[in-house]
Design a protein around this motif. Structure first.
Motif, PDB file in Angstrom:
ATOM      1  N   GLY A 194       7.125  -8.784   5.066  1.00  0.00           N
ATOM      2  CA  GLY A 194       5.934  -8.716   5.912  1.00  0.00           C
ATOM      3  C   GLY A 194       5.937  -9.764   7.003  1.00  0.00           C
ATOM      4  O   GLY A 194       5.599  -9.487   8.154  1.00  0.00           O
ATOM      5  N   LEU A 195       6.312 -10.985   6.666  1.00  0.00           N
ATOM      6  CA  LEU A 195       6.366 -12.052   7.665  1.00  0.00           C
ATOM      7  C   LEU A 195       7.420 -11.772   8.733  1.00  0.00           C
ATOM      8  O   LEU A 195       7.176 -11.953   9.923  1.00  0.00           O
ATOM      9  N   VAL A 196       8.588 -11.337   8.312  1.00  0.00           N
ATOM     10  CA  VAL A 196       9.662 -11.060   9.269  1.00  0.00           C
ATOM     11  C   VAL A 196       9.284  -9.903  10.190  1.00  0.00           C
ATOM     12  O   VAL A 196       9.425  -9.990  11.413  1.00  0.00           O
ATOM     13  N   LEU A 197       8.781  -8.813   9.614  1.00  0.00           N
ATOM     14  CA  LEU A 197       8.437  -7.649  10.437  1.00  0.00           C
ATOM     15  C   LEU A 197       7.254  -7.915  11.354  1.00  0.00           C
ATOM     16  O   LEU A 197       7.268  -7.496  12.520  1.00  0.00           O
ATOM     17  N   SER A 198       6.232  -8.608  10.855  1.00  0.00           N
ATOM     18  CA  SER A 198       5.072  -8.864  11.714  1.00  0.00           C
ATOM     19  C   SER A 198       5.432  -9.817  12.849  1.00  0.00           C
ATOM     20  O   SER A 198       4.970  -9.640  13.980  1.00  0.00           O
ATOM     21  N   GLY A 199       6.262 -10.805  12.576  1.00  0.00           N
ATOM     22  CA  GLY A 199       6.717 -11.691  13.640  1.00  0.00           C
ATOM     23  C   GLY A 199       7.551 -10.969  14.680  1.00  0.00           C
ATOM     24  O   GLY A 199       7.414 -11.193  15.893  1.00  0.00           O
ATOM     25  N   THR A 200       8.413 -10.080  14.225  1.00  0.00           N
ATOM     26  CA  THR A 200       9.229  -9.291  15.138  1.00  0.00           C
ATOM     27  C   THR A 200       8.363  -8.354  15.978  1.00  0.00           C
ATOM     28  O   THR A 200       8.553  -8.238  17.194  1.00  0.00           O
ATOM     29  N   LEU A 201       7.417  -7.681  15.342  1.00  0.00           N
ATOM     30  CA  LEU A 201       6.507  -6.793  16.087  1.00  0.00           C
ATOM     31  C   LEU A 201       5.674  -7.569  17.102  1.00  0.00           C
ATOM     32  O   LEU A 201       5.479  -7.119  18.224  1.00  0.00           O
ATOM     33  N   TRP A 202       5.178  -8.715  16.700  1.00  0.00           N
ATOM     34  CA  TRP A 202       4.369  -9.540  17.603  1.00  0.00           C
ATOM     35  C   TRP A 202       5.204  -9.970  18.809  1.00  0.00           C
ATOM     36  O   TRP A 202       4.766  -9.857  19.949  1.00  0.00           O
ATOM     37  N   VAL A 238      -0.307  -1.980  13.124  1.00  0.00           N
ATOM     38  CA  VAL A 238       0.615  -1.664  12.027  1.00  0.00           C
ATOM     39  C   VAL A 238       0.093  -2.240  10.711  1.00  0.00           C
ATOM     40  O   VAL A 238       0.154  -1.577   9.666  1.00  0.00           O
ATOM     41  N   CYS A 239      -0.451  -3.449  10.743  1.00  0.00           N
ATOM     42  CA  CYS A 239      -1.026  -4.058   9.535  1.00  0.00           C
ATOM     43  C   CYS A 239      -2.179  -3.197   8.998  1.00  0.00           C
ATOM     44  O   CYS A 239      -2.288  -2.976   7.790  1.00  0.00           O
ATOM     45  N   GLY A 240      -3.030  -2.722   9.889  1.00  0.00           N
ATOM     46  CA  GLY A 240      -4.128  -1.847   9.480  1.00  0.00           C
ATOM     47  C   GLY A 240      -3.633  -0.545   8.887  1.00  0.00           C
ATOM     48  O   GLY A 240      -4.172  -0.050   7.891  1.00  0.00           O
ATOM     49  N   LEU A 241      -2.586   0.038   9.490  1.00  0.00           N
ATOM     50  CA  LEU A 241      -2.024   1.284   8.969  1.00  0.00           C
ATOM     51  C   LEU A 241      -1.387   1.084   7.592  1.00  0.00           C
ATOM     52  O   LEU A 241      -1.547   1.918   6.698  1.00  0.00           O
ATOM     53  N   VAL A 242      -0.684  -0.024   7.409  1.00  0.00           N
ATOM     54  CA  VAL A 242      -0.079  -0.308   6.099  1.00  0.00           C
ATOM     55  C   VAL A 242      -1.167  -0.510   5.045  1.00  0.00           C
ATOM     56  O   VAL A 242      -1.072  -0.001   3.925  1.00  0.00           O
ATOM     57  N   THR A 243      -2.242  -1.213   5.409  1.00  0.00           N
ATOM     58  CA  THR A 243      -3.339  -1.435   4.477  1.00  0.00           C
ATOM     59  C   THR A 243      -4.026  -0.124   4.106  1.00  0.00           C
ATOM     60  O   THR A 243      -4.321   0.128   2.934  1.00  0.00           O
ATOM     61  N   ALA A 244      -4.286   0.724   5.100  1.00  0.00           N
ATOM     62  CA  ALA A 244      -4.924   2.018   4.833  1.00  0.00           C
ATOM     63  C   ALA A 244      -4.031   2.899   3.971  1.00  0.00           C
ATOM     64  O   ALA A 244      -4.515   3.582   3.058  1.00  0.00           O
ATOM     65  N   THR A 245      -2.724   2.867   4.222  1.00  0.00           N
ATOM     66  CA  THR A 245      -1.790   3.654   3.417  1.00  0.00           C
ATOM     67  C   THR A 245      -1.750   3.145   1.979  1.00  0.00           C
ATOM     68  O   THR A 245      -1.750   3.942   1.032  1.00  0.00           O
ATOM     69  N   ALA A 246      -1.716   1.821   1.812  1.00  0.00           N
ATOM     70  CA  ALA A 246      -1.702   1.251   0.454  1.00  0.00           C
ATOM     71  C   ALA A 246      -2.982   1.599  -0.292  1.00  0.00           C
ATOM     72  O   ALA A 246      -2.946   1.925  -1.488  1.00  0.00           O
ATOM     73  N   TRP A 247      -4.111   1.544   0.406  1.00  0.00           N
ATOM     74  CA  TRP A 247      -5.377   1.905  -0.244  1.00  0.00           C
ATOM     75  C   TRP A 247      -5.353   3.376  -0.664  1.00  0.00           C
ATOM     76  O   TRP A 247      -5.755   3.716  -1.772  1.00  0.00           O
ATOM     77  N   ARG A 248      -4.857   4.240   0.213  1.00  0.00           N
ATOM     78  CA  ARG A 248      -4.808   5.672  -0.093  1.00  0.00           C
ATOM     79  C   ARG A 248      -3.882   5.939  -1.289  1.00  0.00           C
ATOM     80  O   ARG A 248      -4.192   6.736  -2.169  1.00  0.00           O
TER      81      ARG A 248
END
Length: 139
Positions: A79-87, A107-117
């Protein structure tokens, strides 16, 4: 430090005319930090309970807990590597929303919504304590 930053710099600075804005920002920051801390504690506790419920015996509980910790740490690193790269990518290129500087948050919101679903699809048996499977009776 943020409140003491100079007004000529990138911060809001500490001056009488923007004290209300600073107070609101710090209050919101504290509320968000409290929500994050409570969420982390609740999710870690829930994950530990799920792992304890699926372990077939006391002998394998340690292995299951170790695998859980390994997976949790691995996902945090990814998560840290991907979010830093995306940023970095999103602020380097001037594209339209959602590919601008908001991309990492989208992307963080989409991952959170997918995990919740996906969490809604967990079977009820994962969250049920079986009377015959307590710590004393596990062999």
């Amino acid at each position: 430090m943020f409140a003491a930053s100079p007004t000529s710099g990138s911060g809001l600075g500490f001056s009488p005319r923007n004290i209300g804005t600073l107070l609101v920002l710090w209050l919101l920051l504290l509320v968000l930090l409290l929500g994050r801390t409570v969420g982390n504690a609740l999710s870690a506790t829930s994950l530990n309970l799920f792992v304890a419920n699926i372990a077939p015996s006391a002998a394998t509980l340690g292995v299951f807990n170790g695998i859980q910790q390994l997976c949790t740490t691995f996902i945090r690193i990814i998560g840290l590597v991907l979010s830093g790269t995306l940023w970095g990518w999103s602020i380097k290129h001037s594209l339209v929303y959602p590919f601008n500087s908001h991309l990492a948050w989208v992307v963080c919101g989409l991952v959170t919504a997918t995990a919740w679903r996906l969490s809604l699809r967990l079977p009820d048996s994962v969250n049920i304590y079986l009377p015959g499977k307590n710590q004393r009776n596990r062999r």
